[in-house]
Design a protein around this motif. Structure first.
Motif, PDB file in Angstrom:
ATOM      1  N   LEU A 232       0.696  -0.378   5.247  1.00 22.41           N
ATOM      2  CA  LEU A 232      -0.172   0.713   5.699  1.00 22.41           C
ATOM      3  C   LEU A 232       0.631   1.625   6.619  1.00 22.41           C
ATOM      4  N   GLY A 233       1.454   1.005   7.475  1.00 27.20           N
ATOM      5  CA  GLY A 233       2.313   1.780   8.358  1.00 27.20           C
ATOM      6  C   GLY A 233       3.326   2.592   7.585  1.00 27.20           C
ATOM      7  N   THR A 234       4.005   1.949   6.626  1.00 24.81           N
ATOM      8  CA  THR A 234       5.035   2.687   5.894  1.00 24.81           C
ATOM      9  C   THR A 234       4.409   3.728   4.974  1.00 24.81           C
TER      10      THR A 234
ATOM     11  N   LEU B 110      -0.173  -6.129   4.563  1.00 26.26           N
ATOM     12  CA  LEU B 110      -1.173  -5.062   4.563  1.00 26.26           C
ATOM     13  C   LEU B 110      -0.911  -4.082   5.699  1.00 26.26           C
ATOM     14  N   VAL B 111      -0.617  -4.612   6.893  1.00 22.94           N
ATOM     15  CA  VAL B 111      -0.410  -3.751   8.057  1.00 22.94           C
ATOM     16  C   VAL B 111       0.896  -2.987   7.932  1.00 22.94           C
ATOM     17  N   ILE B 112       1.966  -3.717   7.549  1.00 18.39           N
ATOM     18  CA  ILE B 112       3.278  -3.081   7.450  1.00 18.39           C
ATOM     19  C   ILE B 112       3.248  -1.956   6.420  1.00 18.39           C
TER      20      ILE B 112
ATOM     21  N   LEU C 271       0.819  -1.207   0.000  1.00 17.97           N
ATOM     22  CA  LEU C 271       0.000   0.000   0.000  1.00 17.97           C
ATOM     23  C   LEU C 271       0.854   1.259   0.000  1.00 17.97           C
TER      24      LEU C 271
END
Lengths: 366, 344
Positions: free
Chosen positions: B142-144, B138-140, B83
């Motif tokens: 989204l964080g970056t 997805l989470v990583i 993302l």
């Protein structure tokens, strides 16, 4: 596998191993959720002491008022993510509901009460479309809701076009900015629906069979199906609820800003998902809790307002949200790995009554 | 008819094989949609395709999304998602601007390499986090997405790097054509062919599909899953970096909002192109046609008499339609296989 039969016939008191490996205090305190709550308290106390005006009632009022939509949308999102699905379309549902209500009121002179009801119904329908495609057609929710994200946002643009939708009746606008009690009280009126929704969703997730089903689906939707959980219906209902709450949030946003634009709420979906994941919900589904999510939303909110009061740019909060997300998933994975390196301590069994026949068979079982 | 599915493909003559593969392919379907839209828009207004500017824009406008979609496809095929491509694009655009301000006379090729490198580093961060800690992409990402964008906003603030900071030969590159084909599109197509050839023929490329269709099986089979996924993220990041250079060449500006919200468009292009969101199937050709389709629809709708306010809705409907179609086709295929098995 005769053990199960033995265990069933053996009296409950004869069990020689504890029901849980750790006492309940540790079980409550050593969780992801509690870590987030602790961090929230820490940040709040630190900011109250060190940042001027942070503890004023106006700050709390603004904080709650601005983050109400995110908190409300995070509630159904929590349940959806626990089932292992995701809903990226919430911000577009928010926008299209607000636009519908706005256009009905301003251009077709529909009474605002009716327009709000229509918008809420529309939210249900939009959620139902997501739910139908995900639960009954069986499409991956990530793809479906990226599609409806674009579709609903497109509908918003089509509805509003170049019109300026603003200036709603002042009595309704007041609803979004009113204080509970006097003008000096820190609690906005929107706190009431916020708390009600939180309680409803908290009860739904943690104290009903429906909620247990939500966890089971997340752990294994096939096993859930075989144990009698209505997988498709549960997912469908969750998406409908998500649409309903998003459209309620949309009406609130519309009244608070006293306007609707084509870009109302853009990007909120990622903020909502970030808060939910920060609150300890696993993106793979099956684990997470409501108190963690609420703490996650509030943590981002408190950090945001503290940094703003400290005259930091809005980009710092972006970086912090990102870092928190990354660190939170990494830490749980790291902890797991460390735990798997350390040999599991066998809980010391206190000398008890002579083991029964059922327990003998347990020792033989692998 | 039903038994033909059980015949080993290699038992059929080569020509038949290729023809059936092409006529049955998912890519052909959306290529047809693209052609229909192009034809409809061109009959309505000849200049849409048959004018210097029209022809150039048709090819040039999708070039940025094309490059993003190629990278995103490679990540999605491994059952991950990136993302952060929009933010990576922004940072690369910013670095490009910085380089030109510091060294106005720098050869253009160096700028492209720099963009690729910046993207590769950012992609490597994603890849390392995802593969070392075995956490959901997805989470990583989204964080970056937030971290990279925050960093960019921190560096640029409300300022922007303007057209006069870029040398004339670089700005010209944005519209330059070779044999009427824009240079940026040519570079994009070159990347497409490279990646497509790699995915289709090279061992590493096939392993990406294997990792995506069943990660556990891939591990048991002894494939270097971590290394493959890491590679996919680096490739995706570098292509996003390249897209950043494209964006500067095309729009001659870089600001804190460059590439904002492009990530979901890239995923949409890939999904429209028939790549399964849970990995393991699809081709980069499809993703490329998806990117062309998304952009062309945007340009064609006003000409077809649909107010451009409804473009987003059409794009959304298209995404939903294409995943429903995929589902239908895969169900039919399963049915046919079951029938064939029962007959045998």
């Amino acid at each position: 596998m005769s053990t199960t039969a033995d265990r069933a016939t053996a009296p409950a008191s004869s069990r020689t191993y504890p029901a849980y490996s750790r006492p309940w205090v540790l079980r409550t305190l050593l969780t992801r959720e509690f870590a987030v709550i602790a961090l929230l308290v820490l940040v709040y106390v630190y900011s109250s002491v060190n940042i001027a005006y942070f503890d004023s009632s106006l700050t709390i009022y603004n904080l709650l008022r601005d983050n109400a939509p995110i908190l409300m949308m995070a509630l159904p999102m929590t349940l959806i993510i626990i089932t292992g699905e995701i809903d990226l379309s919430v911000s577009s549902t928010l926008a299209v509901s607000a636009a519908t209500a706005g256009v009905l009121v301003k251009e077709h002179s529909v009474p605002i009460g009716l327009a709000v009801v229509i918008a809420l119904l529309l939210g249900c329908v939009l959620g139902a479309l997501n739910g139908f495609l995900v639960a009954y057609v069986g499409l991956p929710s990530l793809a479906v809701t990226i599609g409806t994200l674009a579709l609903y946002r497109g509908l918003t643009e089509g509805l509003i076009q170049t019109n300026r939708i603003a200036q709603f009746p002042p009595s309704w606008q007041d609803l979004a900015s009113k204080h509970l009690g006097g003008v000096t009280s820190p609690w906005p009126l929107v706190l009431v629906p916020m708390v009600v929704l939180t309680i409803v969703f908290g009860l739904l997730l943690h104290f009903t069979t429906f909620g247990r089903g939500v966890y089971e689906i997340g752990n294994s939707s096939e096993a859930a199906h075989f144990s009698g959980v209505e997988v498709a219906r549960t997912k469908f209902l969750l998406f409908v609820l998500s649409g309903l709450v998003a459209s309620f949030a949309g009406i609130y946003v519309m009244l608070r800003a006293d306007s609707v634009a084509t870009d109302t709420g853009t990007g909120t979906e990622l903020k909502v998902i970030a808060s939910v994941l920060l609150g300890g919900v696993s993106i793979f589904g099956g684990r997470g809790a409501m108190h963690g999510v609420i703490a996650g939303v509030l943590l981002i909110a408190v950090l945001n307002s503290a940094l703003l009061l400290d005259n930091q740019g809005s980009e710092i909060i972006q970086i912090i949200i990102g870092l928190l997300l990354v660190v939170s998933v990494i830490s749980s994975s790291l902890l797991q790995r460390i735990r798997s390196l350390v040999p599991r301590r066998v809980p010391a069994i206190r000398p008890t009554n002579a083991p029964t026949a059922g327990d003998e068979s347990r020792k033989v079982a692998p | 008819m039903s038994t033909t599915t059980l015949v080993a493909p290699s038992a059929q003559p080569r020509v038949t094989r290729i023809v059936t593969a092409i006529t049955r392919s998912r890519e052909l379907a959306i290529a047809l949609v693209l052609v229909v839209i192009l034809l409809a828009a061109t009959t309505k207004r000849h200049t849409f395709l048959f004018s210097h500017d029209g022809w150039r824009d048709t090819l040039l406008s999708p070039s940025i999304l094309l490059v993003l979609a190629i990278g995103e496809m490679v990540v999605i095929v491994t059952r991950n998602v990136d993302l952060s491509v929009g933010s990576t694009l922004g940072i690369s655009a910013y670095v490009t601007g910085k380089i030109f301000i510091a060294h106005p006379g720098i050869p253009l090729i160096a700028v492209f390499v720099a963009g690729l490198l910046v993207g590769a580093v950012l992609g490597a961060i994603n890849g390392l986090l995802v593969t070392i800690f075995k956490v959901p992409a997805l989470v990583i990402t989204l964080g970056t997405l937030y971290i990279y964008r925050g960093f960019l906003t921190h560096e640029l603030g409300s300022g922007r790097i303007n057209a006069d900071d870029f040398p004339a030969n670089f700005q010209k590159l944005g519209t330059q054509q070779i044999l009427t084909i824009p240079v940026l599109t040519l570079i994009g197509l070159f990347a497409l062919v490279l990646v497509g050839y790699y995915l289709q023929t090279a061992r590493g490329g096939r392993e990406l599909y294997a990792v995506g269709s069943d990660p556990d099986a891939a591990v048991l089979y002894g494939l270097p899953t971590g290394r493959r996924v890491f590679g996919a993220f680096v490739l995706c990041g570098s292509l996003a970096g390249l897209a950043g250079v494209f964006s500067v060449a095309r729009y001659a500006t870089a600001f804190s909002g460059t590439g904002l919200n492009l990530e979901l468009q890239a995923v949409a292009a890939v999904v429209i192109g028939g790549v399964a969101i849970f990995g393991g199937s699809g081709t980069v050709w499809g993703a490329a046609i998806g990117a062309f389709l998304l952009i062309t629809i945007d340009r064609a709708l006003p000409i077809l008499g649909i107010s451009d306010f409804w473009q987003g809705a059409v794009v959304g409907a298209l995404i939903l339609g294409s995943i429903c179609l995929d589902r239908l086709l895969s169900m039919r295929r399963t049915h046919r296989l079951i029938e064939a098995r029962d007959d045998a």
